[in-house]
Design a protein around this motif. Structure first.
Motif, PDB file in Angstrom:
ATOM      1  N   ASN B 140       0.851  -1.182   0.000  1.00 39.06           N
ATOM      2  CA  ASN B 140       0.000   0.000   0.000  1.00 39.06           C
ATOM      3  C   ASN B 140       0.889   1.234   0.000  1.00 39.06           C
ATOM      4  N   PHE B 142       0.341   4.340  -0.166  1.00 38.54           N
ATOM      5  CA  PHE B 142      -0.076   5.433   0.708  1.00 38.54           C
ATOM      6  C   PHE B 142       0.425   5.211   2.124  1.00 38.54           C
ATOM      7  N   LYS B 143       0.179   3.994   2.627  1.00 37.82           N
ATOM      8  CA  LYS B 143       0.609   3.697   3.998  1.00 37.82           C
ATOM      9  C   LYS B 143       2.120   3.695   4.106  1.00 37.82           C
ATOM     10  N   LEU B 146       3.171   7.278   4.323  1.00 36.89           N
ATOM     11  CA  LEU B 146       2.751   7.857   5.598  1.00 36.89           C
ATOM     12  C   LEU B 146       3.588   7.316   6.754  1.00 36.89           C
TER      13      LEU B 146
END
Lengths: 293, 513
Positions: B140, B142-143, B146
């Motif tokens: 992922n 995005f994760k 982040l």
């Protein structure tokens, strides 16, 4: 203000010089015109909210047929749900945001520690970024926490309160005006910093506390962009601004226009009454803190 | 430019004086920018030097330190335990354990994935037993981005704490050597409401700012260097990855969009920026001068119902903007109240294009903004006007100064001096005034030449509403929105820097206390 009143007001100033009388009359005329312009939209909203004969925009203001239909119809929508959402959100935001803002501004006004100046500069720079930019990530983070859609009200609360420390300027300006010698006298008498805050500073800070509560309370009623983004696709988690915005969209305005006016009156009423009652403190806050930056 | 001495300056005619001042204003801008860059450079240099000194200190402390100090290089808090500061020792140790645990379990993974932002996207696998294709999700992006950023934050925090732990052990030894007593755990706790009360007070607000402002901004700045958009959401369709400066090249290139036939991003950016600046200028100064005039009018001697006038005007502050602005926008709409009324009265035949033509729309939003904005200025100005010493006006009157002279020689300079910083924040605030534009026009009327795959762009769009449209557009080009956000920051920061260095010295804040 009527012309009669203007003339009466003028008569009382007969003793003044002619030129001042002329200039004052001009000012009265300008102020009256401005007041009319300022109030027209609000008068229109109120009048149209009572209109029964059509729900569409028309070329006249005074309803031909008066009635409470539009207010009654609000019950058939999710309006009261949104209203309660916003009301609860506004009250909680007002309490928590005030605590955060006061902590921040009091500290930056009263304490002299090594990181103070860099901290303030850092926050100044942070404030230059458009907040809109961070919407996407905040959404994803809240979604991971399960605080979007139906639960977007707690999500909004979290975001409002967490980032509220940035808005410390106005109340810092106020604390700066309270003489430091008060603190020092209390410290000499053996009070610790905590006691100084609770026993000396807070009682003197009534205007700024009320100002902060007031602005924090008013914020959620108008927040729109972020609230819309995180409550997308659900009706239960909307606030009034988001919910009512759609009523004026191209395909809904025809049947919901007067209902929007009715809802608008109900939303504006508590906020406006509160504001007008506490106006004095708002003025003290905005004039005390704003100019010192 | 040629600089005049005071005497030479006084000999100039009025026009020359004005031109001279204008010239010197613009000539001082590059100087101001240069000074700031120099200051910034010095700050960075001293930061690097500080790190260097820190490292040097760590090395020398290890060489000369006692056993417990050396031990705290590996086991944090060892020094504190040895000197009897149990509470601090426990906290240090706890932090180290948590850090190591986090890094081993998850942190290392996020960090290792950060350079690639994920290797394996979602796959469609054939399930033999059920005879269907099922989608399996893997990395992922995005994760990864982040948590990768968070892990880096955490590592920096750990290194700092580690350094503090060593220093504390060293200073504790010095204090003991000089024969004084160390602070006990109880003393530490007590100081949280006294000497270190500021730490207690700041803990919560700063955590909030760090998590919900700093972290998102860092993240979004990094997004500008990726291809994160609707088609590469990093999880359910495609992973996104680093693209370097490509997005900035797109935004700043002058070659037009061949796919959509629209003009280049750079041209669009230029147009939107120009309107943003024009808007900010007019929105700020119309409000400023009109608000000041209204304040002066209401405060004039002999004017009655002061409170009444003020209360009427502040109605626009009290009523939530989404009601007042939305309502007003519908009032001015093509088939809204005003046009309907004028047509019914037979004063006009066709609806006035308040929001349909570019120039009409631009003037209309500026005028409506006056309606919203004057009351704030009026309140601010009222407070300041009352602070102007009245004897200034008296002596001016005795000297025979006219009303205009009193205004231009006393009131205006005083106001400008006091409200300098406020004007600046108003200006930058107006540049980012999302509410007024979005609720009134939504950026309309559309600018067909500027609209492209990233969404439509209108003649009243500000950079900030454009950013919003890109985000919400069909293709959700987050990376482009992020680039625009960074550009907004650059522009606003530049204006702020220049203004701050040109404003009459920002008053010393200590003067008020």
């Amino acid at each position: 203000m009527s012309d009669v009143k203007v003339q009466k007001a003028m008569k009382q100033h007969m003793g003044l010089t002619a030129s001042r009388r002329i200039s004052n009359t001009a000012i009265y005329i300008v102020l009256t015109v401005m007041s009319v312009i300022w109030l027209i939209p609000f008068i229109c909203i109120v009048l149209q909210s009572f209109r029964v004969e059509s729900t569409w925009q028309v070329g006249y203001v005074i309803p031909r047929q008066w009635g409470w239909n539009n207010y009654v119809n609000l019950a058939n929508t999710d309006f009261w749900r949104w209203y309660t959402n916003t009301f609860v959100l506004a009250i909680l935001t007002a309490i928590l945001q005030t605590v955060i803002v006061l902590c921040m501004s009091y500290t930056l006004s009263r304490f002299r520690f090594k990181m103070r100046k860099p901290l303030m500069k850092f926050m100044l720079v942070l404030g230059l970024f458009p907040g809109m930019m961070t919407m996407i990530i905040l959404y994803r983070v809240l979604a991971d926490l399960g605080l979007t859609q139906k639960n977007s009200i707690p999500g909004l609360l979290l975001v409002y309160v967490a980032s509220s420390g940035m808005g410390y300027y106005v109340s810092k300006g106020f604390f700066d005006t309270i003489s430091k010698s008060l603190d020092e006298a209390a410290r000499v008498d053996g009070a610790n910093r905590f006691k100084v805050l609770v026993k000396i500073i807070l009682p003197l800070s009534k205007p700024i506390v009320i100002y902060t509560v007031l602005t924090a309370f008013m914020g959620p009623w108008g927040d729109f962009v972020f609230a819309r983004y995180i409550s997308m696709g659900t009706s239960a988690g909307k606030n009034v601004a988001v919910g009512m915005y759609d009523w004026l969209s191209q395909d809904q305005i025809g049947k919901n226009y007067t209902m929007f006016c009715a809802g608008g009156v109900l939303v504006a009423l508590p906020v406006t009454i509160l504001f007008l009652f506490l106006q004095r403190y708002y003025v003290e806050g905005i004039t005390g803190g704003a100019v010192k930056g | 430019m040629k600089r005049y001495s005071d005497l030479e300056y006084l000999r100039l005619s009025k026009l020359q004086k004005f031109l001279y001042r204008l010239e010197s204003f613009f000539c001082s801008i590059p100087v101001a920018v240069w000074h700031t860059i120099k200051k910034l450079g010095l700050a960075i240099w001293s930061f690097i030097k500080g790190i260097g000194l820190g490292i040097a200190e760590v090395v020398t402390t290890f060489k000369n330190g006692s056993k417990p100090t050396r031990l705290s290089y590996v086991i944090m808090g060892a020094g504190c335990f040895a000197h009897g500061q149990i509470l601090r020792g426990i906290l240090f140790l706890l932090f180290e354990i948590v850090f190591i645990f986090y890094m081993v379990t998850t942190g290392a993974y996020w960090l290792s994935m950060l350079p690639s932002l994920g290797k394996l996207g979602p796959t469609k696998d054939y399930n033999v037993i059920l005879d269907v294709y099922t989608t399996h999700y893997h990395d992922n992006s995005f994760k990864i981005l982040l948590y990768g950023v968070l892990t880096i934050f955490f590592i920096i925090a750990f290194i700092y704490t580690w350094w503090v732990n060593i220093r504390q052990s060293k200073t504790a030894e010095q204090i003991l050597a000089s024969g004084k007593k160390l602070k006990s755990g109880r003393d530490d706790l007590r100081s949280l409401v006294d000497d270190s009360f500021h730490k207690t007070l700041l803990a919560l607000p700063m955590t909030g700012i760090l998590v919900f402002t700093v972290m998102p901004i860092v993240f979004m700045m990094l997004v500008a260097f990726t291809n994160y958009d609707g088609a590469h959401n990093g999880y359910s369709n495609n992973l996104f990855h680093w693209v370097g400066l490509d997005n900035f090249n797109t935004m700043l290139s002058w070659t037009s969009n061949t796919s959509s036939g629209a003009q280049s991003y750079a041209a669009t950016f230029g147009e939107v920026l120009t309107w943003t600046l024009i808007w900010a200028f007019f929105a700020t100064f119309t409000n400023y001068f009109l608000g000041m005039m209204v304040a002066m009018a209401i405060n004039k001697k002999g004017i009655r119902f002061k409170k009444g006038w003020r209360t009427i005007l502040v109605m626009t502050i009290a009523i939530p903007q989404f009601i007042s602005l939305l309502y007003v926008s519908k009032m001015f709409a093509k088939n809204g109240l005003i046009n309907n009324f004028l047509i019914d009265m037979k004063w006009i035949d066709t609806a006035l294009p308040f929001f349909e033509k570019a120039s009409w729309a631009r003037v209309t939003v500026i005028l409506i903004n006056i309606w919203i904005g004057i009351p704030y200025l009026m309140l601010t100005a009222t407070g300041i006007l009352m602070n102007i010493p009245q004897d200034l006006y008296e002596s001016a009157r005795i000297d025979g100064a006219s009303g205009w002279q009193q205004y231009s020689k006393i009131t205006l300079p005083y106001m400008l001096f006091v409200t300098g910083p406020y004007l600046l924040t108003q200006f930058t605030g107006n540049m980012n005034n999302f509410n007024v534009i979005f609720l009134l026009t939504g950026g309309a009327p559309n600018n067909p030449a500027a609209s492209n795959s990233a969404g439509t762009v209108g003649y009243t769009d500000l950079l900030i509403t454009w950013l919003y449209k890109i985000t919400m557009g069909a293709e959700s080009q987050y990376y482009l929105a992020s680039v625009v956000g960074i550009m907004v920051f650059v522009v606003v920061a530049l204006i702020t820097l220049v203004a701050y260095s040109l404003l009459p010295s920002i008053k010393n804040e200590e003067d008020f206390q």
